[in-house]
Write a protein that holds these residues in place. Structure first.
Motif, PDB file in Angstrom:
ATOM      1  N   PRO A  87      72.551  11.639 -47.583  1.00  0.00           N
ATOM      2  CA  PRO A  87      73.288  11.178 -46.404  1.00  0.00           C
ATOM      3  C   PRO A  87      74.084  12.332 -45.788  1.00  0.00           C
ATOM      4  N   GLY A  88      73.970  12.468 -44.487  1.00  0.00           N
ATOM      5  CA  GLY A  88      74.701  13.545 -43.803  1.00  0.00           C
ATOM      6  C   GLY A  88      73.815  14.737 -43.485  1.00  0.00           C
ATOM      7  N   VAL A  89      72.714  14.907 -44.214  1.00  0.00           N
ATOM      8  CA  VAL A  89      71.802  16.016 -43.897  1.00  0.00           C
ATOM      9  C   VAL A  89      70.873  15.541 -42.780  1.00  0.00           C
ATOM     10  N   ARG A  90      70.914  16.244 -41.654  1.00  0.00           N
ATOM     11  CA  ARG A  90      70.104  15.806 -40.510  1.00  0.00           C
ATOM     12  C   ARG A  90      68.893  16.710 -40.288  1.00  0.00           C
ATOM     13  N   ARG A  91      68.951  17.933 -40.838  1.00  0.00           N
ATOM     14  CA  ARG A  91      67.808  18.824 -40.616  1.00  0.00           C
ATOM     15  C   ARG A  91      67.525  19.649 -41.867  1.00  0.00           C
ATOM     16  N   VAL A  92      66.283  19.626 -42.301  1.00  0.00           N
ATOM     17  CA  VAL A  92      65.878  20.466 -43.438  1.00  0.00           C
ATOM     18  C   VAL A  92      64.800  21.421 -42.940  1.00  0.00           C
ATOM     19  N   ALA A  93      65.037  22.707 -43.178  1.00  0.00           N
ATOM     20  CA  ALA A  93      64.094  23.734 -42.741  1.00  0.00           C
ATOM     21  C   ALA A  93      63.662  24.539 -43.961  1.00  0.00           C
ATOM     22  N   LEU A  94      62.586  25.271 -43.800  1.00  0.00           N
ATOM     23  CA  LEU A  94      62.055  26.070 -44.900  1.00  0.00           C
ATOM     24  C   LEU A  94      61.743  27.476 -44.390  1.00  0.00           C
ATOM     25  N   SER A  95      62.080  28.484 -45.194  1.00  0.00           N
ATOM     26  CA  SER A  95      61.631  29.855 -44.898  1.00  0.00           C
ATOM     27  C   SER A  95      60.566  30.211 -45.916  1.00  0.00           C
ATOM     28  N   THR A  96      59.454  30.745 -45.446  1.00  0.00           N
ATOM     29  CA  THR A  96      58.345  31.027 -46.361  1.00  0.00           C
ATOM     30  C   THR A  96      57.522  32.212 -45.875  1.00  0.00           C
ATOM     31  N   ASN A  97      56.800  32.819 -46.813  1.00  0.00           N
ATOM     32  CA  ASN A  97      55.854  33.860 -46.389  1.00  0.00           C
ATOM     33  C   ASN A  97      54.579  33.220 -45.829  1.00  0.00           C
ATOM     34  N   GLY A  98      54.447  31.925 -45.960  1.00  0.00           N
ATOM     35  CA  GLY A  98      53.366  31.198 -45.283  1.00  0.00           C
ATOM     36  C   GLY A  98      52.044  31.172 -46.027  1.00  0.00           C
ATOM     37  N   ALA A  99      51.967  31.847 -47.164  1.00  0.00           N
ATOM     38  CA  ALA A  99      50.671  31.944 -47.852  1.00  0.00           C
ATOM     39  C   ALA A  99      50.131  30.580 -48.289  1.00  0.00           C
ATOM     40  N   ARG A 100      51.023  29.646 -48.593  1.00  0.00           N
ATOM     41  CA  ARG A 100      50.578  28.319 -49.049  1.00  0.00           C
ATOM     42  C   ARG A 100      50.916  27.223 -48.024  1.00  0.00           C
ATOM     43  N   LEU A 101      51.284  27.642 -46.815  1.00  0.00           N
ATOM     44  CA  LEU A 101      51.766  26.665 -45.835  1.00  0.00           C
ATOM     45  C   LEU A 101      50.693  25.658 -45.420  1.00  0.00           C
ATOM     46  N   ALA A 102      49.454  26.134 -45.248  1.00  0.00           N
ATOM     47  CA  ALA A 102      48.404  25.225 -44.755  1.00  0.00           C
ATOM     48  C   ALA A 102      48.274  24.015 -45.675  1.00  0.00           C
ATOM     49  N   GLU A 103      48.297  24.257 -47.002  1.00  0.00           N
ATOM     50  CA  GLU A 103      48.133  23.077 -47.876  1.00  0.00           C
ATOM     51  C   GLU A 103      49.434  22.310 -48.080  1.00  0.00           C
ATOM     52  N   LEU A 104      50.585  23.001 -47.981  1.00  0.00           N
ATOM     53  CA  LEU A 104      51.856  22.316 -48.265  1.00  0.00           C
ATOM     54  C   LEU A 104      52.454  21.584 -47.063  1.00  0.00           C
ATOM     55  N   ALA A 105      52.082  22.015 -45.863  1.00  0.00           N
ATOM     56  CA  ALA A 105      52.762  21.500 -44.667  1.00  0.00           C
ATOM     57  C   ALA A 105      52.770  19.967 -44.572  1.00  0.00           C
ATOM     58  N   PRO A 106      51.630  19.285 -44.820  1.00  0.00           N
ATOM     59  CA  PRO A 106      51.681  17.817 -44.676  1.00  0.00           C
ATOM     60  C   PRO A 106      52.690  17.174 -45.625  1.00  0.00           C
ATOM     61  N   ARG A 146      48.676  24.696 -38.532  1.00  0.00           N
ATOM     62  CA  ARG A 146      48.757  23.384 -39.206  1.00  0.00           C
ATOM     63  C   ARG A 146      50.148  22.778 -39.000  1.00  0.00           C
ATOM     64  N   ALA A 147      51.169  23.612 -39.209  1.00  0.00           N
ATOM     65  CA  ALA A 147      52.543  23.132 -39.074  1.00  0.00           C
ATOM     66  C   ALA A 147      52.818  22.703 -37.631  1.00  0.00           C
ATOM     67  N   LEU A 148      52.318  23.483 -36.676  1.00  0.00           N
ATOM     68  CA  LEU A 148      52.512  23.116 -35.263  1.00  0.00           C
ATOM     69  C   LEU A 148      51.802  21.795 -34.960  1.00  0.00           C
ATOM     70  N   ALA A 149      50.592  21.643 -35.505  1.00  0.00           N
ATOM     71  CA  ALA A 149      49.825  20.407 -35.256  1.00  0.00           C
ATOM     72  C   ALA A 149      50.543  19.193 -35.838  1.00  0.00           C
ATOM     73  N   LEU A 150      51.307  19.406 -36.907  1.00  0.00           N
ATOM     74  CA  LEU A 150      52.047  18.295 -37.519  1.00  0.00           C
ATOM     75  C   LEU A 150      53.352  17.992 -36.773  1.00  0.00           C
TER      76      LEU A 150
END
Ligand code: SAM
Length: 324
Positions: A87-106, A146-150
């Motif tokens: 409660p109270g957290v309105r935005r969660v962001a992630l910083s990554t090198n992106g190597a596993r982003l395609a499979e993790l994004a969904p 992938r992330a943009l498409a989501l």
């Protein structure tokens, strides 16, 4: 509740490192690769849940999960869900090198992550490898798509360095034309480990901001809980371009963030001298008030500036250890 320091700055943005290990060998950060120095494990999901709850009650409504490389943690989606469900957290962001982003994004999107920052220091595969030690550029770009498409907010972070990748400025900017992508240039910062590299390769970010202005880009006003970037937009571009210029005179005046390392140590600044362990106060839910009191007291001692132009680097060996 809001947390205000002695200089009138309000803090609402927590940068939480969940893993200090990194699989990349970026030349300015971990050129020799990550070396394990501590046997203590990173914070558990329960400790992270308690930490997020305590900070959220103090007014921290934006949380960035970072590292090291956060996607090396097998329980990252669980962590993201725990933080996003606080409660109270309105935005969660992630910083990554992106190597596993395609499979993790969904899974991350389902868990409540709404924004990802992906580090891409070159759009040329050979140069990308030269800088990071990996051949991952195609799959990182796929992860971004992938992330943009989501429907995630996606920022691409590039550190431009003299004689290495500074010739790619226009190519990076061009990426923001057709896609709602925020391309951001981070000025190379010195750390104890990279000082020779820094001296050779440092490129002032203010020169990039000037270049954008000359090319018809207009600076946007700062929004609450914005990160440290100055944002620029231009008609005909779906995305935006940002510049993170830590040497700019007023850089620290808009500081709204605190950092907690993977083992639960509070850092008042990337370039602070010391850290303060919050871990002993994360053992049970009843310690929340004590934890909040500690944070409040430590904030009272936060410096007005990082004093970077004076050559003060604090005890920062490299950003991977802190959560850059
Ligand atoms: N592994 C994740 C990533 O690649 O985004 C998160 C951690 S990484 C330390 C976060 C950001 O810090 C990256 O964009 C990286 O380029 C930046 N960084 C690391 N060392 C830096 C330095 N000395 N100066 C400027 N940026 C740096």
């Amino acid at each position: 509740m809001t947390l205000v320091d002695s200089f009138g700055r309000t803090f609402s943005y927590l940068r939480l490192s969940v893993e200090d290990a990194c699989d990349y060998r970026c030349r300015y950060c971990l050129p020799g690769g990550y070396k394990k120095e501590e046997s203590e494990p990173p914070l558990s999901v329960d400790e992270i849940r308690r930490l997020a709850a305590a900070f959220a009650e103090l007014g921290f409504w934006k949380v960035r999960l970072t590292g090291g490389e956060p996607t090396l943690r097998r329980d990252l989606v669980e962590i993201a869900a725990a933080v996003a469900g606080t409660p109270g957290v309105r935005r969660v962001a992630l910083s990554t090198n992106g190597a596993r982003l395609a499979e993790l994004a969904p899974g991350l999107a389902r868990a409540g992550v709404s924004a990802v920052n992906v580090s891409v220091d070159s759009l040329d595969p050979a140069r990308f490898r030269e800088i990071t030690g990996h051949d991952h550029l195609p799959r990182i770009l796929e992860g971004i798509e992938r992330a943009l498409a989501l429907g995630l907010t996606v920022k691409l972070n590039a550190v431009l360095m003299k004689g290495l990748n500074d010739g790619e400025f226009e190519r990076f900017v061009e990426l923001s034309r057709a896609r709602p992508l925020a391309v951001r240039f981070i000025e190379l910062m010195p750390t104890a480990d990279n000082i020779d590299f820094f001296t050779e390769r440092h490129l002032k970010a203010e020169s990039l901001a000037a270049r954008l202005a000359e090319n018809g880009w207009t600076e946007a006003p700062r929004a609450e809980a914005d990160g440290p970037a100055r944002r620029f937009s231009k008609p005909g571009f779906a995305g935006s371009v940002g510049v993170i210029a830590p040497y700019a005179e007023d850089f620290c005046a808009t500081c709204n963030r605190l950092r907690v390392t993977a083992r639960g140590r509070l850092r008042m600044c990337l370039f602070a001298e010391g850290e303060h362990s919050l871990r002993p106060l994360l053992r049970s839910d009843d310690q929340r008030a004590e934890l909040q009191e500690s944070v409040r007291a430590l904030l009272g001692r936060k410096d007005v500036s990082h004093y970077l132009p004076d050559g003060k680097l604090g005890n920062t060996r490299h950003f991977a250890a802190i959560g850059g």
